[in-house]
Design an enzyme around this catalytic site. Structure first.
Site, PDB file in Angstrom:
ATOM      1  CD  GLU C  78      -2.988  -1.088   2.221  1.00  0.00           C
ATOM      2  OE1 GLU C  78      -4.156  -1.319   1.870  1.00  0.00           O
ATOM      3  OE2 GLU C  78      -2.689  -0.715   3.371  1.00  0.00           O
ATOM      4  CG  HIS C  97      -2.611   2.523   6.179  1.00  0.00           C
ATOM      5  ND1 HIS C  97      -3.944   2.855   6.228  1.00  0.00           N
ATOM      6  CD2 HIS C  97      -2.568   1.202   5.838  1.00  0.00           C
ATOM      7  CE1 HIS C  97      -4.676   1.794   5.914  1.00  0.00           C
ATOM      8  NE2 HIS C  97      -3.865   0.786   5.685  1.00  0.00           N
ATOM      9  CG  HIS C  99      -5.230  -1.935   9.836  1.00  0.00           C
ATOM     10  ND1 HIS C  99      -3.985  -2.485   9.695  1.00  0.00           N
ATOM     11  CD2 HIS C  99      -5.561  -1.479   8.600  1.00  0.00           C
ATOM     12  CE1 HIS C  99      -3.590  -2.399   8.437  1.00  0.00           C
ATOM     13  NE2 HIS C  99      -4.519  -1.791   7.746  1.00  0.00           N
ATOM     14  CG  HIS C 167      -8.498  -0.554   4.901  1.00  0.00           C
ATOM     15  ND1 HIS C 167      -8.078  -0.729   3.608  1.00  0.00           N
ATOM     16  CD2 HIS C 167      -7.362  -0.566   5.646  1.00  0.00           C
ATOM     17  CE1 HIS C 167      -6.764  -0.870   3.577  1.00  0.00           C
ATOM     18  NE2 HIS C 167      -6.302  -0.769   4.795  1.00  0.00           N
TER      19      HIS C 167
END
Lengths: 262, 262, 262, 262
Positions: C78, C97, C99, C167
């Site tokens: 990603e 980024h 989660h 996500h």
């Protein structure tokens, strides 16, 4: 006297690290105590995460929250929380300001924090709710000006804990040990109240139960027992445990009398 | 005999530290066991956080909760919880009193604790609810007088766990190992019941399932397996793990027979 | 220059490990920073759990997310999340980024994330919500194609955090230290908002409070204080604490000026 | 061959300890794998807490769940869970049975477990629900008889995870690494689903998203990355980290190819 002061700075550093180690403080928040021999001063660390505070980080401040001997290091911005409470409440000798994850939901939702078990009775009769916006309108939420500190101290009034709207809580004690006990167990009480709320009706202690249980648990015995426990846990977390196993001596400070209980 | 007693004091200290290490006990609460050879006595630590209890902290008490050989140290205030249960229940050989974060929400809300999975079946048929206020009105919530202990023991009745209104729980077992198992897994069951409640309808075990699952899980095999697990975790937490890796010998105590299962 | 780059790779590795150590990143997710002297490049680790990233794992990428010097190791899939944001936002110098368990419930339920305390004000005015399905229909949810990264960057717009449907989240900062602060405190804010939601009405900061509190907390002082705290906690978790106790020197980087506060 | 078997026993022991270290297994539950060269056998530890399993604890069992070389130690009671699934599903090479705290609320409430983020897509199309009472009436909830194992295997059908009423879950994988990934991330997914449920409407992945995301995340790259992460965390928890810092060699096993991503 210098000995008493050294001891105070050492204990204050431990209280900062202990309360952080129990998850009540994180990078922010602070614990202070009144100067052991000069009631017109208090001790507070230079600005750093409370989990890192060492004895030599603790400096003296006047009750107007000015540092006595200026240092070449950043200071906490919210000193007036402490100074103004020491001014208003001569019987208060220790103060903690924090943003514990279990307390904030009350500060955000406006739900009243209630003593829901005997150890939470240390909240006392009531934990008033302070909203700085009432006096000062929209701010950065930081309590940095003397008048803001004074407003908060007025909201605290004769109580031992004040919730601060969308910010955190400030807790007071007659001793550093009592403060540590109240700070940690009120945070535990808050977590239990949330869970009980999820199950149904929260049934808090009665006013009389609160008074009696608070009195019982804040006696020197229970307070010293909890302090020893959190202190050993801190030593373990810092890796000091293996090098120097806590001996019975650690407990000597508060020499127990035979026949006393709990 | 002295050997049996030494071993008992050692195991009792471990049980205190293990249950604390699993988050069920904190600075308060206590684990006791009946004297291994004199059923008219029980063993209990002097007053200190259970996570800190060492073998030499465990002293002998009569069932009236008087210390046999007075010592120069503070004692727990709630000894009668233990003494009165040992009096009322000859088959009980170990007792734990605690304030676990997952159990308190039931004590505060009045929601009934139910076995929701096989390991929680060790709650047994029912966990009665005791409210000291029924007999004694407003108190400090501490169970310190013989009549308070006796009232609690009556509420426990023939069961294995009693919830105490806004205070905590008291758990009993026929052995120290069984008690440890029941204490930890009933706390785990409580946490799961809260989460299941949040998702919708809680569907507990039937009475027959509860009886069968409790019987199955409290056999020596599963109980020894769980004890070994919590014991190794305690060693890790205390830093004793690296120095002395748990060998197979640790497991020898309860020599397994070939062909037995689980 | 090589010195600046070495330092950047070292700091970037620490940021990866610190954010993971605080529970915001797990086996997946990544932290990157813009090259310290070449704004047309960014630094990112080869593909591995962020808790394991070492300085030498960090390689240079063009803003089209191509590695500058190909290596014999797997790369993150990603990368375009980072490259496209660096392209679109010249003032952004670091991106994370993740989660996080406290953020995902917002991504799943569509509930709006709001600043509920002063440290959460670093969310900024708004955390927009991106649903890749709007532009790309059903996918594997991974943002791997340049156009997917560009779509996400458009959704982020002028803000500092974007929630990604089922996500995770992507967070931006003007410096690596600011990014670390925002990433961790927005995750903490999310956890508090969920708990407050359970208690009743969530009352977020006003727009003015958000702006003022964000500005206050993102000054170099608070940001450096939090960085030091997470850094020492990382050292403890990695066992580096005992070998090399954090000295005052660790704090020197951002030389504090006398008289400045908080 | 003996070398392959040794390696398998070593990896299986690590998988047991890793999954326990991540909080999915406690004193109970077990991880097994099919024999690396004889598909008619599987490897399983003697009965002990999975966090303690060492390579030499792993023994060979027939698919009828009989031990190949009888040993002088207690065996797990629920072997048939594994044996019957290996019989029914030739493509399954690893199985985990557990009672994770985030999964049980689904087993108790009957709420359907849904993939709510890309990593949870490894649940697959559906996680069926098995209630042993349908076939066997009230039992001790333990799956110990061949017909009970066969009933559970039928309920699992062609899927990868089956929820067991008031008991736990059983998860399958084509490799030990895939199984470990699915076991841990489905438990994480469950925790997120509960929190999202508390915030409002849970919006799960579509069927197509689930299929694509599961396929993407179960490729060797992501699976190896997660395995390395959990493995290093286990080393840290066991104190093996300092003695032997994980070198790049640890990663060599699955030699990455240049240019492949994520």
């Amino acid at each position: 006297m210098s000995n008493k002061l050294d001891q105070a700075r050492e204990q204050l550093a431990r209280a900062n690290r202990m309360i952080a180690n129990e998850g009540v403080l994180d990078a922010f928040g602070h614990v202070t105590m009144r100067h052991p021999t000069d009631p017109g001063r208090y001790l507070m660390s230079r600005s750093r995460g409370p989990e890192l505070v060492q004895p030599e980080d603790n400096h003296q401040f006047t009750l107007d929250s000015e540092i006595v001997k200026p240092i070449d290091a950043r200071l906490y911005g919210e000193r007036v929380i402490h100074g103004e409470i020491y001014k208003a409440r001569p019987e208060v000798n220790a103060v903690c300001h924090h943003h514990a994850p279990s307390i904030l939901p009350f500060c955000i939702s406006g739900m009243e924090l209630k003593p829901v078990y005997h150890l939470g009775a240390t909240i006392g009769e009531k934990a008033p709710f302070w909203d700085g916006r009432d006096d000062f309108g929209d701010t950065n939420l930081i309590v940095a000006k003397p008048e803001e500190g004074a407003s908060l101290a007025r909201a605290l009034g004769p109580y031992w804990m004040v919730l601060m709207r969308r910010h955190g809580a400030t807790v007071a004690g007659t001793t550093l040990e009592e403060l540590t006990f109240r700070t940690i167990y009120t945070a535990r009480n808050a977590a239990m109240q949330i869970q009980a709320h999820l199950l149904g009706t929260v049934s808090p202690l009665t006013a009389v139960e609160t008074e009696l249980a608070s009195e019982y648990n804040l006696r020197p015995g229970p307070v010293a027992r909890a302090w020893e426990y959190w202190s050993v846990r801190l030593d373990k977390a810092e890796g000091a445990h293996r090098a120097a196993k806590p001996s019975r001596r650690a407990n000597k400070r508060s020499k127990p009398k035979r026949g006393r209980t709990r």
